[in-house]
Design a protein around this motif. Structure first.
Motif, PDB file in Angstrom:
ATOM      1  N   LEU A  40     -23.055 -20.709  65.934  1.00 33.39           N
ATOM      2  CA  LEU A  40     -22.616 -21.951  66.597  1.00 33.39           C
ATOM      3  C   LEU A  40     -22.533 -21.798  68.104  1.00 33.39           C
ATOM      4  N   TRP A  41     -22.173 -20.606  68.569  1.00 37.81           N
ATOM      5  CA  TRP A  41     -22.048 -20.396  70.024  1.00 37.81           C
ATOM      6  C   TRP A  41     -23.399 -20.537  70.699  1.00 37.81           C
ATOM      7  N   LYS A  42     -24.409 -19.932  70.080  1.00 33.90           N
ATOM      8  CA  LYS A  42     -25.739 -20.025  70.696  1.00 33.90           C
ATOM      9  C   LYS A  42     -26.194 -21.474  70.787  1.00 33.90           C
ATOM     10  N   ARG A  43     -25.932 -22.175  69.707  1.00 37.73           N
ATOM     11  CA  ARG A  43     -26.302 -23.590  69.719  1.00 37.73           C
ATOM     12  C   ARG A  43     -25.578 -24.339  70.834  1.00 37.73           C
ATOM     13  N   SER A  44     -24.300 -24.011  70.976  1.00 37.36           N
ATOM     14  CA  SER A  44     -23.492 -24.731  71.974  1.00 37.36           C
ATOM     15  C   SER A  44     -23.970 -24.446  73.391  1.00 37.36           C
ATOM     16  N   VAL A  45     -24.232 -23.141  73.614  1.00 33.54           N
ATOM     17  CA  VAL A  45     -24.695 -22.777  74.958  1.00 33.54           C
ATOM     18  C   VAL A  45     -26.026 -23.450  75.261  1.00 33.54           C
ATOM     19  N   ASP A  47     -27.121 -26.133  74.009  1.00 34.04           N
ATOM     20  CA  ASP A  47     -26.902 -27.568  74.232  1.00 34.04           C
ATOM     21  C   ASP A  47     -26.455 -27.844  75.667  1.00 34.04           C
ATOM     22  N   LEU A  48     -25.599 -26.941  76.162  1.00 33.77           N
ATOM     23  CA  LEU A  48     -25.015 -27.202  77.477  1.00 33.77           C
ATOM     24  C   LEU A  48     -26.015 -27.049  78.610  1.00 33.77           C
TER      25      LEU A  48
END
Lengths: 660, 286
Positions: A40-45, A47-48
């Protein structure tokens, strides 16, 4: 916008901005942290932020803010200023017009053109000497005020305060406007001569001139390499009606009455109606309404021809002396030419001395005049009285083919015939034979109604007059009648002996004698207002025993005078129009004696006050700058304030990101 | 324990079992609960003939009863390294939850099987029945050690292929699977299992900002050593929560479409509250 220290700013920018951007490209030392899944962190980063470096930069608000703060800091260091003049290294001469037209009140609320010019000049000085920490040393500046004469208020200096103080000291005058003296002064101070090559060295100065452009001798001037900047002061639509002439006469048949004439000019493009008021010793006596036609452009010469009208007041009884004042009651921009004054002395019968006593034609003519006393003096008597300084009892002294020895002709009023009196400027160089009159100056008071057409002259003295000697009549071989007026010395000289001409047989002979004696007798106390103008000096004779002499000067109050010789009193030059009252004490009289002098503007050229759009200095055209072009506004304080604001914003953004 | 004794595992379906249990089955059988009548056929058990009806109508009818059967309860526990993370640890939480649910199953005479799966292989204990097997189940659970990477899909396939009968399947995992959970769950979808996907997440995963995650970090995945560099910011945390909600929502939708039940369980939740309240409300227990 100009920059005082652009290079320093550029160096600073090059030194700090690339490292800041590089810092953002460097890998951050991150704290390792184990986590159950990075899914999830990779996805979030991702995304940002996108992975592209420029996109990363674009989205990095902190970097953007830091860059803005740095750029603002660099901006401040470069010391920008808007609407400020260029900073120059060379010499600058500020020429400030303080002539009569600069007292026009069209520059703003209760502000004269001179006030506006001084304000602008101050701003220019501020701009030139407002350099900050990193700016180079500015050049020297000089302050010169000019009207009909130029005056240095501050020599070349780099001291801003000194220059500003000098500008503050400039006072208005009611003089005319000429530029020649000012340019001469400026060049005298700027032209440095190399002692080895004996040639001028250094770059020509920059002349910043603050004027309305109405300069009488402008077409005669030439710029010798100087760079001129013309600051236009005033408006092109200035409203002005000016009194250009005033005259007072006592009618021949009614010596106790007074008749007043005045002439008014209208420089406006529409006809105006004026109420012209006559006052006697500050008491209004009469008001006449006159309509003055509009000013029109003469298409042939390109000159503006002002509308003109005269006003004549009904003769009134004034047996005593008085100060008469003509006032144009209509408000306009220039107040100085709305009032003209004239001092009317009491009806006076003259005491005339005639030398030598053996005179015939002259004596005959003088005896026919209505004089108080005619004294016939031998040459010895005259010379003795001159040595004893007792000639001030005579209003006019007449020399009939007599020239006193040098040094025995003190200041006074003289009428002479034949031999040339020892006066500077009258250089005799021989004698002439028969000659005719070619032309005469009929407008001179001594030659009014004098017709010399039939005059035949058998012989006389050839004269070479100096430039300040006025030639009243020109003969076929040289001057026939000349007038000298120097301070308290007034002389009308006829270069031939009347006995050697047909003049005593003509009617004009008596007329001339009457005119000349009356004119000389009234000089300086006059019925002719133009006798004293701004720029001239008050010169009068007081009794030798006069004490406590003081002069009441308009806008300056009482000025005590301590002349070495009261019989040759002079004061000047006169800078302002108005009434000057001289007062003195005589030991054996209780009352204080007074004598008034009226000084009027009466200048057609100064009366035209519409501003000139561009100066034509010789062949050079200098475009006028608007009044605000020299305003100096430094921007660096704003840049520093904005920088602080951005830093605060950056701090807030940073902590908003970090506080979770 | 007394409270757990009152609970039983619920199934939305009635499943047949091999042994007669306490659970109603759709199959007619021997029990006390009447179901229907039918005409007597040759060979039927005479004990079920309703003699009263024969006396009245002179015809033979056979009484039919609902048969009570036992329930297979299969508990699959993810023991990959990612489960041994969080405070409290997701693995320990799963051990306790599995023990509690197993105990409930055993107490109610259900046939309880347990599977543990990770990259080290699959461990299982099967066909436990009766309260006396509780110790055996507990011992098996305590012997489990977390480690290795997740092999969810393979494990689900193995379980689906090796299952005996029908029943309730509980999958205890965080479902944070990089290879995806879809394939594995599809194996379970068609077999008549009443499948409950219990997604166990730690507070650090549900709200990392509140549990002190801050600064510039290099995150390392405990299973595959994969790293992610982050600078914790409000925007990032917000985005993470959005992603987590989306991930869980997708899993829930996947389960619902296939007749499964998905529940997200926070390891900070008290176990008794979870069992007595939450799971009862969600229909796993009664």
């Amino acid at each position: 916008m100009t920059w005082l220290t652009p290079v320093t700013g550029a160096i600073l920018a090059a030194a700090v901005i690339p490292p800041l951007i590089l810092l953002y490209f460097l890998k951050l030392r991150r704290r390792p942290q184990a986590i159950a899944s990075t899914l999830l962190w990779k996805r979030s980063v991702e995304d940002l932020r996108a992975n592209a470096p420029f996109q990363r930069l674009r989205r990095n608000l902190l970097l953007l803010l830091q860059l803005i703060a740095l750029l603002l800091l660099v901006f401040a260091v470069m010391q920008p200023q808007i609407q400020a003049g260029r900073q120059r290294g060379g010499k600058t001469i500020f020429l400030i017009d303080n002539s009569a037209s600069m007292t026009a009140m069209d520059a703003g609320e209760d502000e004269t053109r001179l006030d506006e010019a001084k304000r602008l000049a101050r701003e220019r000085v501020e701009a030139l000497y407002a350099g900050g920490l990193f700016s180079r040393v500015p050049g020297e500046s000089m302050i010169v005020a000019f009207s009909d004469r130029a005056e240095v208020y501050c020599r070349f200096s780099r001291s801003k305060q000194e220059l500003l103080d000098a500008i503050d000291r400039i006072r208005p005058t009611h003089g005319g406007t000429t530029l020649a003296d000012a340019l001469k002064l400026a060049r005298a101070y700027t032209t440095n001569v190399d002692p080895e090559s004996d040639r001028p060295v250094g770059a020509p100065a920059t002349i910043e001139i603050f004027t309305d452009g109405r300069i009488a001798d402008l077409p005669d001037q030439v710029l010798r390499g100087e760079h001129m900047i013309y600051y236009r002061i005033g408006t092109e639509e200035a409203d002005n009606v000016t009194i250009t002439a005033i005259s007072v006469e006592r009618p021949y048949d009614r010596p106790t009455a007074v008749e007043v004439f005045a002439s008014l000019l209208n420089y406006n493009r529409e006809a105006v109606t004026c109420d012209v008021q006559l006052s006697v010793d500050d008491t209004a006596l009469a008001v006449e309404e006159i309509r003055i036609p509009l000013a029109e452009m003469d298409e042939g010469s390109g000159q503006l021809l002002p509308g003109r009208n005269n006003v004549v007041f009904t003769p009134f009884e004034q047996p005593r002396g008085a100060v008469l004042e003509i006032a144009n009651l209509r408000d306009d921009a220039l107040l100085a030419d709305n009032v003209a004054q004239i001092v009317v002395p009491p009806p006076k019968r003259l005491i005339v001395g005639l030398v030598p006593a053996s005179s015939f034609f002259v004596r005959e003519a003088l005896e026919g005049l209505s004089l108080k006393r005619l004294e016939l003096l031998t040459q010895e008597q005259y010379e003795q009285r001159a040595e004893e300084n007792r000639l001030d009892q005579y209003d006019v002294i007449v020399f009939d083919d007599y020239a006193p020895p040098p040094g025995l002709m003190p200041p006074g009023r003289y009428l002479s015939f034949g031999r040339t009196p020892p006066v500077d400027g009258l250089n005799e160089f021989g004698e002439h034979g028969a000659q005719l009159v070619l032309n005469i100056r009929e407008e001179h008071p001594a030659l009014r109604f004098v017709n010399l057409d039939n005059l035949r002259i058998g012989g006389g003295h050839l004269l070479q007059p100096a430039p300040d000697v006025e030639v009243l009549a020109e003969g076929s071989q040289g001057p026939l009648l000349v007038a000298v007026s120097r301070g308290a010395m007034h002389l009308i000289h006829v270069t031939f002996d009347p006995g050697m001409s047909t003049w005593p047989l003509l009617r004009s002979w008596v007329t001339f004698i009457f005119n000349a004696v009356e004119y000389l007798g009234q000089v300086g106390q006059g019925l002719t207002a133009k006798d004293l103008a701004v720029g001239e000096a008050i010169a009068t004779r007081l009794p030798s025993s006069a004490t406590d002499i003081a002069l009441a000067v308009p806008e300056s109050g009482i000025v005590p005078l301590e002349p070495r010789d009261p019989s040759q009193l002079s004061w000047g030059p006169i800078r302002l129009a108005g009434l000057y009252v001289l007062s003195w004490e005589v030991p054996d009289q209780d009352e204080t004696q007074t004598r008034a002098f009226a000084v009027n503007l009466l200048d057609e050229f100064e009366g035209r006050i519409d501003v000139v759009p561009e100066l034509q200095v010789g062949q050079t055209e200098v475009a006028g700058r608007a009044g605000e072009s020299g305003v100096y506004t430094p921007l660096w304080p704003w840049a520093v304030a904005l920088c602080l604001l951005v830093l605060m914003l950056e701090w807030w953004v940073y902590h908003r990101k970090m506080w979770v | 324990m007394a409270k757990l004794d009152q609970l039983d595992v619920m199934s939305r379906k009635i499943f047949a079992g091999k042994l007669q249990g306490e659970r109603r089955s759709k199959k007619r059988g021997i029990s006390v609960e009447f179901a229907d009548y039918r005409h007597y056929a040759h060979g039927d058990d005479l004990r079920f003939i309703d003699w009263n009806i024969y006396a009245r109508l002179d015809r033979l009818f056979l009484k039919m009863f609902l048969e009570e059967e036992d329930l297979s309860l299969i508990i699959a526990i993810d023991t990959s390294a990612s489960m041994h993370w969080g405070n409290p640890s997701k693995f320990i939480f799963c051990q306790r939850l599995a023990m509690a649910l197993g105990y409930i199953g055993l107490t109610n005479h259900n046939r309880v099987s347990a599977f543990a799966f990770d990259s080290g292989g699959e461990r299982r204990i099967t066909s436990l029945r009766g309260r006396r097997r509780t110790r055996e189940l507990g011992s098996w659970l305590l012997d489990l050690t977390p480690g290795g990477s997740g092999v969810f899909n393979d494990a689900m396939r193995t379980i689906a292929l090796g299952r005996q009968g029908k029943g309730v399947m509980l999958i205890l995992s965080d479902f944070l699977l990089k290879e995806g959970y879809e394939k594995g769950l599809r194996y379970l979808a068609g077999g008549g299992y009443d499948t409950f996907c219990l997604q166990v997440l730690s507070p650090e995963e549900i709200d990392p900002g509140r549990t002190g995650l801050a600064g510039d970090l290099r995150l390392t995945d405990v299973e595959d050593e994969d790293t992610a560099e982050i600078t914790v910011s409000a925007a990032l945390l917000k985005r993470y929560k959005q992603n987590l909600d989306a991930y869980c929502g997708k899993l829930r939708e996947f389960c619902v479409r296939r007749g499964m039940t998905h529940m997200t369980i926070d390891t900070a939740t008290e176990l008794d509250k979870l069992l007595l309240d939450y799971l009862r409300k969600r229909g796993l227990l009664k």
